[in-house]
Design a protein around this motif. Structure first.
Motif, PDB file in Angstrom:
ATOM      1  N   ILE A   1       0.877  -1.174   0.000  1.00  0.00           N
ATOM      2  CA  ILE A   1       0.000   0.000   0.000  1.00  0.00           C
ATOM      3  C   ILE A   1       0.910   1.219   0.000  1.00  0.00           C
ATOM      4  CG2 ILE A   1      -1.788   1.295   1.195  1.00  0.00           C
ATOM      5  CD1 ILE A   1      -2.784  -1.369   2.366  1.00  0.00           C
ATOM      6  N   VAL A   2       0.801   2.019  -1.056  1.00  0.00           N
ATOM      7  CA  VAL A   2       1.648   3.206  -1.188  1.00  0.00           C
ATOM      8  C   VAL A   2       0.878   4.425  -0.697  1.00  0.00           C
ATOM      9  CG1 VAL A   2       2.948   2.170  -3.092  1.00  0.00           C
ATOM     10  CG2 VAL A   2       1.016   3.672  -3.607  1.00  0.00           C
ATOM     11  N   ASP A   3       1.609   5.434  -0.241  1.00  0.00           N
ATOM     12  CA  ASP A   3       0.951   6.625   0.298  1.00  0.00           C
ATOM     13  C   ASP A   3       0.151   7.354  -0.773  1.00  0.00           C
ATOM     14  OD1 ASP A   3       2.019   6.094   2.813  1.00  0.00           O
ATOM     15  OD2 ASP A   3       3.761   7.387   2.484  1.00  0.00           O
ATOM     16  N   PHE A   4       0.802   7.667  -1.893  1.00  0.00           N
ATOM     17  CA  PHE A   4       0.137   8.376  -2.990  1.00  0.00           C
ATOM     18  C   PHE A   4       0.575   7.781  -4.314  1.00  0.00           C
ATOM     19  CE2 PHE A   4       0.655  11.367   0.507  1.00  0.00           C
ATOM     20  CZ  PHE A   4      -0.656  11.769   0.701  1.00  0.00           C
ATOM     21  N   TYR A   5      -0.342   7.779  -5.280  1.00  0.00           N
ATOM     22  CA  TYR A   5      -0.049   7.209  -6.585  1.00  0.00           C
ATOM     23  C   TYR A   5      -0.700   8.059  -7.671  1.00  0.00           C
ATOM     24  CZ  TYR A   5      -0.214   3.994 -10.551  1.00  0.00           C
ATOM     25  OH  TYR A   5      -0.092   3.434 -11.792  1.00  0.00           O
ATOM     26  N   CYS A   6       0.080   8.403  -8.696  1.00  0.00           N
ATOM     27  CA  CYS A   6      -0.410   9.130  -9.859  1.00  0.00           C
ATOM     28  C   CYS A   6      -0.391   8.156 -11.036  1.00  0.00           C
ATOM     29  CB  CYS A   6       0.473  10.342 -10.141  1.00  0.00           C
ATOM     30  SG  CYS A   6      -0.037  11.280 -11.597  1.00  0.00           S
ATOM     31  N   PRO A   7      -1.560   7.641 -11.446  1.00  0.00           N
ATOM     32  CA  PRO A   7      -1.604   6.634 -12.508  1.00  0.00           C
ATOM     33  C   PRO A   7      -1.029   7.110 -13.848  1.00  0.00           C
ATOM     34  CG  PRO A   7      -3.732   6.795 -11.400  1.00  0.00           C
ATOM     35  CD  PRO A   7      -2.879   7.914 -10.895  1.00  0.00           C
TER      36      PRO A   7
ATOM     37  N   ILE B   1       4.509   8.250  -4.432  1.00  0.00           N
ATOM     38  CA  ILE B   1       5.099   9.166  -3.452  1.00  0.00           C
ATOM     39  C   ILE B   1       4.953   8.533  -2.081  1.00  0.00           C
ATOM     40  CG2 ILE B   1       4.984  11.461  -2.418  1.00  0.00           C
ATOM     41  CD1 ILE B   1       3.536  12.250  -5.125  1.00  0.00           C
ATOM     42  N   GLU B   2       6.068   8.427  -1.392  1.00  0.00           N
ATOM     43  CA  GLU B   2       6.079   7.874  -0.043  1.00  0.00           C
ATOM     44  C   GLU B   2       6.559   8.940   0.931  1.00  0.00           C
ATOM     45  OE1 GLU B   2       5.386   4.579   1.172  1.00  0.00           O
ATOM     46  OE2 GLU B   2       4.357   4.533  -0.757  1.00  0.00           O
TER      47      GLU B   2
ATOM     48  N   GLY C   1       7.911  -0.994 -13.210  1.00  0.00           N
ATOM     49  CA  GLY C   1       7.774   0.169 -14.080  1.00  0.00           C
ATOM     50  C   GLY C   1       7.314   1.445 -13.402  1.00  0.00           C
ATOM     51  N   PHE C   2       7.299   1.453 -12.077  1.00  0.00           N
ATOM     52  CA  PHE C   2       6.877   2.645 -11.342  1.00  0.00           C
ATOM     53  C   PHE C   2       8.093   3.448 -10.900  1.00  0.00           C
ATOM     54  CE2 PHE C   2       3.651  -0.609 -10.718  1.00  0.00           C
ATOM     55  CZ  PHE C   2       2.513   0.063 -11.134  1.00  0.00           C
ATOM     56  N   LYS C   3       7.915   4.748 -10.759  1.00  0.00           N
ATOM     57  CA  LYS C   3       8.937   5.633 -10.194  1.00  0.00           C
ATOM     58  C   LYS C   3       8.516   5.923  -8.759  1.00  0.00           C
ATOM     59  CE  LYS C   3      12.301   8.570  -9.860  1.00  0.00           C
ATOM     60  NZ  LYS C   3      13.610   8.068  -9.550  1.00  0.00           N
ATOM     61  N   VAL C   4       9.434   5.721  -7.812  1.00  0.00           N
ATOM     62  CA  VAL C   4       9.145   5.944  -6.394  1.00  0.00           C
ATOM     63  C   VAL C   4      10.001   7.109  -5.903  1.00  0.00           C
ATOM     64  CG1 VAL C   4       9.154   4.936  -4.078  1.00  0.00           C
ATOM     65  CG2 VAL C   4       8.688   3.483  -6.083  1.00  0.00           C
ATOM     66  N   ILE C   5       9.337   8.095  -5.314  1.00  0.00           N
ATOM     67  CA  ILE C   5      10.080   9.189  -4.672  1.00  0.00           C
ATOM     68  C   ILE C   5       9.642   9.269  -3.216  1.00  0.00           C
ATOM     69  CG2 ILE C   5      10.595  10.494  -6.764  1.00  0.00           C
ATOM     70  CD1 ILE C   5       8.272  12.328  -6.171  1.00  0.00           C
ATOM     71  N   ARG C   6      10.593   9.624  -2.361  1.00  0.00           N
ATOM     72  CA  ARG C   6      10.353   9.647  -0.921  1.00  0.00           C
ATOM     73  C   ARG C   6      10.667  11.028  -0.358  1.00  0.00           C
ATOM     74  NH1 ARG C   6      10.076   4.152   0.074  1.00  0.00           N
ATOM     75  NH2 ARG C   6       9.540   4.487   2.248  1.00  0.00           N
ATOM     76  N   PHE C   7       9.891  11.418   0.636  1.00  0.00           N
ATOM     77  CA  PHE C   7      10.117  12.663   1.356  1.00  0.00           C
ATOM     78  C   PHE C   7       9.980  12.396   2.847  1.00  0.00           C
ATOM     79  CE2 PHE C   7       8.218  13.883  -2.713  1.00  0.00           C
ATOM     80  CZ  PHE C   7       9.131  14.805  -3.174  1.00  0.00           C
ATOM     81  N   GLU C   8      10.794  13.073   3.635  1.00  0.00           N
ATOM     82  CA  GLU C   8      10.615  13.011   5.080  1.00  0.00           C
ATOM     83  C   GLU C   8       9.395  13.856   5.442  1.00  0.00           C
ATOM     84  OE1 GLU C   8      13.908  13.759   7.674  1.00  0.00           O
ATOM     85  OE2 GLU C   8      15.332  12.963   6.212  1.00  0.00           O
ATOM     86  N   ASN C   9       8.645  13.393   6.428  1.00  0.00           N
ATOM     87  CA  ASN C   9       7.478  14.144   6.891  1.00  0.00           C
ATOM     88  C   ASN C   9       7.843  15.592   7.195  1.00  0.00           C
ATOM     89  OD1 ASN C   9       5.948  11.829   6.731  1.00  0.00           O
ATOM     90  ND2 ASN C   9       5.902  11.467   8.938  1.00  0.00           N
ATOM     91  N   LYS C  10       8.992  15.764   7.819  1.00  0.00           N
ATOM     92  CA  LYS C  10       9.458  17.090   8.227  1.00  0.00           C
ATOM     93  C   LYS C  10       9.483  18.069   7.045  1.00  0.00           C
ATOM     94  CE  LYS C  10      13.915  18.337   9.312  1.00  0.00           C
ATOM     95  NZ  LYS C  10      15.215  18.225   9.970  1.00  0.00           N
ATOM     96  N   LEU C  11       9.914  17.590   5.890  1.00  0.00           N
ATOM     97  CA  LEU C  11      10.006  18.456   4.713  1.00  0.00           C
ATOM     98  C   LEU C  11       8.620  18.909   4.247  1.00  0.00           C
ATOM     99  CD1 LEU C  11      11.945  19.809   2.740  1.00  0.00           C
ATOM    100  CD2 LEU C  11      11.816  17.756   1.320  1.00  0.00           C
TER     101      LEU C  11
END
Length: 119
Positions: free
Chosen positions: A52-58, A64-65, A91-101
């Motif tokens: 289960i991913v946080d956000f997904y843009c089909p 986005i995690e 085939g998905f691109k995963v990008i991560r951000f710290e909550n703080k940001l």
């Protein structure tokens, strides 16, 4: 291709997670929902395979995690890395951000997300 999105057995968990977003997820969702970011549709708490991913843009195949304190744990970092590799192999691109940001510089986060759009 075999269906890999939103397996039925994860439906209740996805609903539960959507009802109980973390503060960082709720903050980012306010800027992503209703195609607010460059007219791209995002889904929250979307499942791909058994994840289960946080956000997904089909349209962009972009995941986005958001990472809180638990993601500082070594075992969790290893799990996150393996999970990212599996999703990227699909085939998905995963990008991560710290909550703080998200809290400290939301415009930077949104720009970084938009920079991963194809056009």
């Amino acid at each position: 291709m075999k269906q890999i999105h939103n397996y039925k057995y994860l439906e209740e968990r996805r609903k539960e997670l959507r009802k109980n977003l973390t503060p960082a997820e709720a903050t980012l969702w306010k800027s992503l929902q209703r195609k607010q970011l460059k007219n791209r549709k995002f889904r929250r708490q979307h499942s791909i395979k058994n994840f289960i991913v946080d956000f997904y843009c089909p349209s962009e195949k972009l995941i986005i995690e958001l990472d809180g304190a638990i993601h500082l744990d070594f075992a969790q970092q290893n799990y996150d890395h393996e999970r990212t590799l599996i999703l990227e192999e699909l085939g998905f691109k995963v990008i991560r951000f710290e909550n703080k940001l998200v809290f400290e510089n939301l415009p930077e986060v949104l720009d970084e997300i938009a920079n991963h759009f194809k056009d």
